[in-house]
Design a protein around this motif. Structure first.
Motif, PDB file in Angstrom:
ATOM      1  N   UNK A  99      47.017  39.770  34.064  1.00 51.14           N
ATOM      2  CA  UNK A  99      45.568  39.670  34.279  1.00 51.14           C
ATOM      3  C   UNK A  99      44.832  38.628  33.610  1.00 51.14           C
ATOM      4  N   UNK A 100      45.295  38.318  32.319  1.00 56.61           N
ATOM      5  CA  UNK A 100      44.780  37.024  31.719  1.00 56.61           C
ATOM      6  C   UNK A 100      45.130  35.975  32.655  1.00 56.61           C
ATOM      7  N   UNK A 101      46.215  35.805  32.923  1.00 53.46           N
ATOM      8  CA  UNK A 101      46.563  34.480  33.753  1.00 53.46           C
ATOM      9  C   UNK A 101      45.852  34.214  35.027  1.00 53.46           C
ATOM     10  N   UNK A 102      45.746  35.225  35.582  1.00 51.99           N
ATOM     11  CA  UNK A 102      44.786  35.309  36.974  1.00 51.99           C
ATOM     12  C   UNK A 102      43.558  35.159  36.611  1.00 51.99           C
ATOM     13  N   UNK A 103      42.956  35.660  35.748  1.00 52.27           N
ATOM     14  CA  UNK A 103      41.365  35.510  35.182  1.00 52.27           C
ATOM     15  C   UNK A 103      41.149  33.864  34.804  1.00 52.27           C
ATOM     16  N   UNK A 104      42.212  33.439  34.059  1.00 54.44           N
ATOM     17  CA  UNK A 104      41.987  32.126  33.589  1.00 54.44           C
ATOM     18  C   UNK A 104      42.282  30.843  35.009  1.00 54.44           C
ATOM     19  N   UNK A 105      42.889  31.286  35.783  1.00 55.28           N
ATOM     20  CA  UNK A 105      42.893  30.456  36.804  1.00 55.28           C
ATOM     21  C   UNK A 105      41.586  30.414  37.720  1.00 55.28           C
ATOM     22  N   UNK A 106      41.126  31.965  37.903  1.00 59.80           N
ATOM     23  CA  UNK A 106      39.793  32.068  38.463  1.00 59.80           C
ATOM     24  C   UNK A 106      38.770  31.192  37.423  1.00 59.80           C
ATOM     25  N   UNK A 107      38.797  31.396  36.343  1.00 53.94           N
ATOM     26  CA  UNK A 107      37.725  30.567  35.550  1.00 53.94           C
ATOM     27  C   UNK A 107      37.662  29.037  35.956  1.00 53.94           C
ATOM     28  N   UNK A 108      39.131  28.428  36.077  1.00 55.61           N
ATOM     29  CA  UNK A 108      38.936  27.152  36.236  1.00 55.61           C
ATOM     30  C   UNK A 108      38.552  26.593  37.455  1.00 55.61           C
ATOM     31  N   UNK A 109      38.463  27.789  38.618  1.00 51.33           N
ATOM     32  CA  UNK A 109      38.021  27.212  39.738  1.00 51.33           C
ATOM     33  C   UNK A 109      36.711  27.972  40.022  1.00 51.33           C
ATOM     34  N   UNK A 110      36.045  28.197  38.930  1.00 54.72           N
ATOM     35  CA  UNK A 110      34.641  28.642  39.230  1.00 54.72           C
ATOM     36  C   UNK A 110      33.666  27.899  39.754  1.00 54.72           C
ATOM     37  N   UNK A 111      33.018  28.572  40.956  1.00 55.49           N
ATOM     38  CA  UNK A 111      32.290  27.679  42.117  1.00 55.49           C
ATOM     39  C   UNK A 111      32.944  27.408  43.151  1.00 55.49           C
ATOM     40  N   UNK A 112      34.431  27.463  43.247  1.00 52.93           N
ATOM     41  CA  UNK A 112      35.258  26.884  44.531  1.00 52.93           C
ATOM     42  C   UNK A 112      35.060  28.010  45.318  1.00 52.93           C
ATOM     43  N   UNK A 113      34.856  27.870  46.782  1.00 53.75           N
ATOM     44  CA  UNK A 113      34.675  28.917  47.540  1.00 53.75           C
ATOM     45  C   UNK A 113      35.876  29.950  47.746  1.00 53.75           C
ATOM     46  N   UNK A 114      37.015  29.424  47.693  1.00 53.31           N
ATOM     47  CA  UNK A 114      38.052  30.472  47.894  1.00 53.31           C
ATOM     48  C   UNK A 114      38.430  31.448  46.545  1.00 53.31           C
TER      49      UNK A 114
END
Length: 407
Positions: A120-135
Motif C-alpha cells: 500500500x505504501x508503494x502504491x500511495x507513493x506512486x499516486x502522490x508522485x502523480x498527483x494532478x495527473x488525470x489517470x
C-alpha cells in the motif's frame, strides 16, 4: 542409571473447559490461557503454511500491477519498477522466510502485516508522485485489492487485522488529502476503502471465529479418542496398562527385529497376603492399597518405553527396556523399599503391607519375552518361599515355576 520419571495421563487440557468454550455463545474470540496457548501453538504452524503457500501467487499478482503502472502512469514507471522489484518484493521474501521459522505471535503477525502495508505504501507513493495527473485517480483504487489481500487472503488474527486496516485506511486518506485530490475522487475513494475495510474485517472476524470453533471441536474429539483409548488399554482402578495393552505391546516387541538385541528387564510383583488384607479391611481399603502401590510403580518407570501392567488381582508386571539384571534388581529393591516405607497397616503376621518381587533380564535374541516372564515369575515364588518382602533376581536359565508357595 536413568532416574524415575513422573507419569502423565491423557487430557492435559480439561475436557470440561473445552465443552464450556464450545457452549459459549457470546461470540468472543478469546480462550482461557491454557487453551489460548494451545491454539497459538497450532496457529503458528498454520500461519507458516499459509505464508509459504501464498507468497508466490501474491508476488506474481502484485508485480503484474506493473502493467497498470506502465499503461496509466508511464512517467513514473521506472520508479514503480524499482519499488516493486528492489524494495517491496525483497521485503516480502524476507518476511516469509522469518515466518517460516515459527517465531512468536507478535513477530509473526507484525511481519505478516508489514507485507500489505508495504504494498500500500508503494502504491500511495506512486499516486502522490502523480498527483494532478488525470489517470492517477483510477490508479489509487487498487488499494481495495490490497485490503482484501491483507484481511482475507492472509487470515491474520482479528485484532491485528483491525489495527493494520486502520493504519492503511488512515494512510490512504492522508495521502489523498495531501495530494489535493478533487472532492468526487476523494469521496469515492474514501467510501470504497472504508466499505472494503469493513467487509473484509467482518469476513476476517468470522473466519477466526470459525477457526477457533474448529480448533475446539478437533481438540475435543482428540481428547475423547484419547480417553476412550486409555480406557480400552488401561486398568480402571490403578491406571496401569491392562492385559490387552500388554499383549499388544508384547506382540509389537516380538515382531520388531530391530529390538532383537535389546535387553529387557522383567519384574513380577505381588502384594504379600493381600487376600487377608482385603478380607480384614474390606474391598474399598483394598482398592486404595492397590492404587497407592500402582502409583509407586508408575513413579519408577524411566521413560515411555517402560511398561507397568496390572497382571492380576494384586499382581503386577513391569517391563524395563535397555536394562541389565543388576539395574532391574536395583529398581525392584527401590520399589520394595518404597512400599515398605508407606507402612500401610496389615493383619496376621505382617505389621504393614509389603511386596515380593521376582526379577529377570535378558536379550530378546536369546530368549523370547514369554520365557523372561516365566523366569521372573519363578523368581517371585523364590521370594515368597524365602519369607516375602524381598527381591529375588533370577540368575539361572530356568526355574520350576510350578512350585507350591502361598501367594
Amino acid at each position: 542409571m536413568t532416574q524415575p520419571r513422573a507419569t502423565t495421563k491423557p487430557g492435559a487440557i480439561d475436557r470440561r473447559l473445552i465443552e464450556r468454550c464450545l457452549n459459549d455463545r457470546s461470540g468472543g474470540l478469546g480462550f482461557p490461557p491454557v487453551l489460548e496457548r494451545s491454539y497459538e501453538s497450532y496457529r503458528r504452524e498454520y500461519r507458516a503454511r499459509v505464508m509459504s503457500s501464498t507468497i508466490v501467487p501474491s508476488l506474481l499478482i502484485y508485480n503484474l500491477f506493473l502493467v497498470i503502472d506502465y499503461l496509466l502512469l508511464p512517467s513514473t514507471f521506472a520508479i514503480a519498477l524499482f519499488c516493486h522489484l528492489l524494495v517491496v518484493t525483497p521485503l516480502l521474501l524476507v518476511a516469509d522466510l522469518v515466518v517460516r521459522q515459527r517465531p512468536g505471535l507478535w513477530v509473526r503477525e507484525c511481519l505478516s502485516a508489514s507485507m500489505p502495508l508495504a504494498m500500500a505504501a508503494q502504491l500511495l507513493f506512486i499516486f502522490y508522485l502523480n498527483r494532478g495527473v488525470d489517470n492517477a485517480e483510477h490508479y489509487q483504487y487498487a488499494i481495495s485489492g490490497i485490503l482484501t489481500y491483507a484481511n482475507v487472503n492472509q487470515k491474520p488474527p482479528f485484532r491485528f487485522a483491525l489495527v493494520s486496516t486502520l493504519i492503511l485506511v488512515a494512510g490512504y486518506c492522508s495521502v489523498l488529502v495531501a495530494a489535493h485530490t478533487d472532492f468526487p475522487t476523494l469521496l469515492v475513494g474514501m467510501s470504497l476503502v472504508s466499505g472494503v475495510g469493513y467487509v473484509t474485517l467482518v469476513a476476517n472476524y468470522r473466519m477466526e471465529r470459525d477457526a477457533r470453533y474448529a480448533f475446539l471441536r478437533r481438540t475435543h474429539d482428540r481428547l475423547e479418542y484419547e480417553i476412550s483409548e486409555h480406557a480400552a488399554t488401561h486398568d480402571p482402578l490403578t491406571g496401569l496398562a491392562n492385559r490387552h495393552e500388554f499383549d499388544r505391546r508384547s506382540a509389537r516387541l516380538q515382531a520388531d527385529r530391530r529390538l532383537s538385541n535389546t535387553s529387557i528387564g522383567v519384574l513380577m510383583l505381588d502384594v504379600d497376603n493381600f487376600k487377608a488384607y482385603n478380607d480384614h479391611f474390606g474391598h474399598p481399603a483394598g482398592d486404595a492399597c492397590l492404587k497407592r502401590i500402582a502409583a509407586a510403580i508408575s513413579a519408577q518407570l524411566r521413560n515411555d518405553d517402560d511398561l507397568a501392567v496390572r497382571y492380576g488381582g494384586e499382581e503386577f508386571l513391569v517391563l524395563l527396556f535397555d536394562t541389565t539384571l543388576a539395574d532391574t534388581a536395583v529398581i525392584a529393591e527401590r520399589l520394595r523399599h518404597t512400599i515398605e516405607t508407606f507402612r500401610m497397616p496389615h493383619v496376621q503376621s505382617h505389621t504393614h503391607v509389603t511386596l515380593s518381587i521376582g526379577a529377570a533380564a535378558g536379550r530378546l535374541a536369546d530368549q523370547p519375552l514369554a520365557e523372561l516372564i516365566t523366569r521372573a515369575d519363578a523368581a517371585l515364588y523364590d521370594a515368597k518361599r524365602a519369607g516375602r518382602n524381598q527381591v529375588s533376581p533370577c540368575v539361572e536359565a530356568a526355574h520350576d515355576a510350578s512350585a507350591n508357595a502361598p501367594r
